[in-house]
Design a protein around this motif. Sequence first.
Motif, PDB file in Angstrom:
ATOM      1  N   ASP A 109       5.593   2.668   2.695  1.00 23.06           N
ATOM      2  CA  ASP A 109       5.294   1.734   1.632  1.00 23.06           C
ATOM      3  C   ASP A 109       6.547   1.544   0.772  1.00 23.06           C
ATOM      4  OD1 ASP A 109       3.071   0.262   0.190  1.00 23.06           O
ATOM      5  OD2 ASP A 109       3.823   1.523  -1.445  1.00 23.06           O
TER       6      ASP A 109
ATOM      7  N   LYS B 148       0.929   6.653  -0.663  1.00 19.98           N
ATOM      8  CA  LYS B 148       0.313   6.089   0.543  1.00 19.98           C
ATOM      9  C   LYS B 148       0.732   6.822   1.811  1.00 19.98           C
ATOM     10  CE  LYS B 148      -0.891   1.472  -1.022  1.00 19.98           C
ATOM     11  NZ  LYS B 148      -0.808   0.017  -0.750  1.00 19.98           N
TER      12      LYS B 148
ATOM     13  N   GLU C 115       6.659   1.643  -2.435  1.00 23.28           N
ATOM     14  CA  GLU C 115       6.595   2.429  -3.666  1.00 23.28           C
ATOM     15  C   GLU C 115       7.581   3.600  -3.632  1.00 23.28           C
ATOM     16  OE1 GLU C 115       2.833   4.128  -5.949  1.00 23.28           O
ATOM     17  OE2 GLU C 115       3.430   5.505  -4.356  1.00 23.28           O
TER      18      GLU C 115
END
Length: 501
Positions: free
Chosen positions: A288, A305, A290
């Motif tokens: 991900d 995630k 992030e």
Amino acid sequence: MGEKVVAGAFDLSDRQKYRKKLHQCLEALSGLLAERRFDRPRNLMGMEIELNLTGADAMPKMLNGEVLERIASHDFQTELGMFNLEVNIVPHHLSGRVLDQLAEELRTGLGYADRKAGEVDAGIMMIGILPTLGRDDMVRSNLSDVDRYALLNDQMVAARGEDFSLDIEGVERLVATAGSITPEAACTSLQLHLQVTPERFADVWNAAQAVAAVQVALGANSPFLFGREVWRESRPPLFEQATDTRPPELRNQGVRPRTWFGEKWIGSVEELFEENLRYFPPLLPICDEEEPLRVLADGGVPQLKELVLHNGTVYRWNRPVYGIADGVPHLRVENRVLPAGPTVADVIANTALYYGLVRAMAEESRPVWTRMPFSAAAENFETACRHGIDAELLWPRPGRSGGLTRVPVTKLVRDELLPLAASGLDGWNIEPADRDHYLGIIEERCKRRTNGASWQADAYHRAREAGLDRGAALAAMTRRYGELMQGGDPVHSWPAGIPEP
């Protein structure tokens, strides 16, 4: 694994990047724990039940896409096989009349789903392993048409490098091979979630591990697999072997299987997530955008995630879960021990026993895991899977003298664990009438030494004695099981055998 996963092939840099992100996620989780950012106690529980689709002949129907289209509810989702569905019950507070509320919601939801399945000549079957499933059903083309299942299958097959081997010796021996993970879809379970604070997580998880064997012994409902009578609860050995990415050489070296009971009692939730990173190579290295440590430093709540996805590919029987609700992180223990069924009443009785026991055990001054080695809990789990309600388990002797004794599970439950579960349900402020009703179902199972597995085996053997061949006897037993499941009376009260035509 519940979110849509779309990705192509992975290269070496993907796996290196993913491993780095996993360690960042673990560090961020440690930061959240250190900052005490987790949700306060809310006594929240959740439930998922995996289901089978069958025709009037009790044979599997590969129609989950069509059935889900007709159900048209977010409460029902796909599962691994095209003959599977899953129903999710929204979280409830553990208090008051919640057990009866759950029962009513399940009856309503399953009844609706069954009617919609009937529009395509199918029906809902709530059972641990569908006895009429055959080896020919366990092919890749019968995986649900969902990207994440195909991707997971391809990665697990590649990691193993050869066919999956099934070898389960019980009443009879089953030996088979599979070129995909589809046999895993034969395992349909009841999954119970409990939201816990970080401070209580280890005690609740340890309690859940200690009682897993008791749950399996009393709730066993999977005695048949691909036409053979094997263990009373055959899901655990099947699931372990159907997801085993280790070739024989790695097994011989002691490499851990991805379906895993564990190897020690824990002192914190971090230990479980750290074990997942230390022991299990990533299967789905999807990163991900992030940056979890940056999100944490800015005062936000990271999604983690990568950690969540990796955790979903390590199949612990009691799994740690990290989630976020309304912007606040929380932790759950996901109990994955029980098979589905046989009836709604049996499911809620199993639910009551579990939530009562883990509450009471986690609060004991000398909890059972301080008096019993972890190896005994692991041995108990296998014994319960093999023998079901006839199992004898290792358990600490009463009093302070110490040591273990071997005791029939029915005696252990009636003499010691039912009163403990009742006190745990009182701790949740469960209505006494509901407490007594559902724990009473467990007590009657113990008195009559009857659960789903023992009923199935008895009905099958009676059908064979009446002259039916193996396939016809399994089909007749499964049809009768379906009729009695729809009737709703708990399995201990079911009439024996199959009525004569």
